[in-house]
Design a protein around this motif. Sequence first.
Motif, short mmCIF file in Angstrom:
data_model
loop_
_atom_site.label_atom_id
_atom_site.label_comp_id
_atom_site.label_asym_id
_atom_site.label_seq_id
_atom_site.Cartn_x
_atom_site.Cartn_y
_atom_site.Cartn_z
N GLN A 1 0.83 -1.19 0.00
CA GLN A 1 0.00 0.00 0.00
C GLN A 1 0.87 1.25 0.00
O GLN A 1 1.78 1.36 0.82
N VAL A 2 0.61 2.14 -0.92
CA VAL A 2 1.36 3.39 -1.02
C VAL A 2 0.49 4.51 -0.48
O VAL A 2 -0.61 4.74 -0.97
N HIS A 3 0.99 5.19 0.52
CA HIS A 3 0.26 6.28 1.15
C HIS A 3 0.77 7.60 0.61
O HIS A 3 1.98 7.89 0.69
N LEU A 4 -0.14 8.41 0.05
CA LEU A 4 0.21 9.69 -0.55
C LEU A 4 -0.39 10.83 0.25
O LEU A 4 -1.56 10.75 0.65
N SER A 25 6.08 7.77 1.88
CA SER A 25 7.17 7.08 2.56
C SER A 25 7.67 5.90 1.72
O SER A 25 8.60 5.22 2.12
N GLU A 26 7.03 5.70 0.57
CA GLU A 26 7.39 4.59 -0.32
C GLU A 26 8.79 4.84 -0.89
O GLU A 26 8.99 5.78 -1.68
N ALA A 95 -0.94 7.44 -7.92
CA ALA A 95 0.25 6.71 -8.36
C ALA A 95 -0.10 5.29 -8.78
O ALA A 95 -1.11 4.72 -8.31
N TYR A 96 0.72 4.74 -9.66
CA TYR A 96 0.65 3.31 -9.98
C TYR A 96 2.06 2.85 -10.31
O TYR A 96 2.90 3.64 -10.77
N SER A 112 -6.52 4.50 -14.22
CA SER A 112 -5.18 3.94 -14.36
C SER A 112 -4.46 3.82 -13.03
O SER A 112 -3.48 3.09 -12.93
N TYR A 113 -4.91 4.53 -12.03
CA TYR A 113 -4.16 4.71 -10.79
C TYR A 113 -4.66 3.83 -9.67
O TYR A 113 -5.87 3.64 -9.49
N ASP A 114 -3.69 3.32 -8.90
CA ASP A 114 -4.01 2.42 -7.79
C ASP A 114 -4.11 3.14 -6.45
O ASP A 114 -4.81 2.68 -5.56
#
Length: 126
Positions: A1-4, A25-26, A95-96, A112-114
């Motif tokens: 999981q990417v946190h933005l 933090s990725e 982001a993806y 397109s984005y996850d």
Amino acid sequence: QVHLVESGGGLVQAGGSLRLSCATSERTFSGYAVGWFRQAPGKEREFVTTNGLTTYYADSVKGRFTISRDNAKNTVYLQMNNLKPENTANYYCAAYPLYGGPNRGAGNSPESYDYWGQGTQVTVSS
């Protein structure tokens, strides 16, 4: 999981500038395409720009907005110059992963984005 996490929104007069930030933090953020979208009340989410293997801008922002990355800080920026009242919206970064997944096309579609941030409000007064 990417946190933005977006930041940098605010109130600005027409003709002014703002710089939005999208931080994560990725640590492998350089391996992700990052896009900016915006959504005004009562309207659909609208593509602004994306930076992945290539960079694209919506016609309405070309020459005024610039997307950039600082991979050392895991941050993507959106520099917005000569802002107009019609640019008022909640701005989201998304982001993806660039590699190992399905073809996402040009990256100008929200589908397109996850991963999505919570948004930051930009208000441009006339």
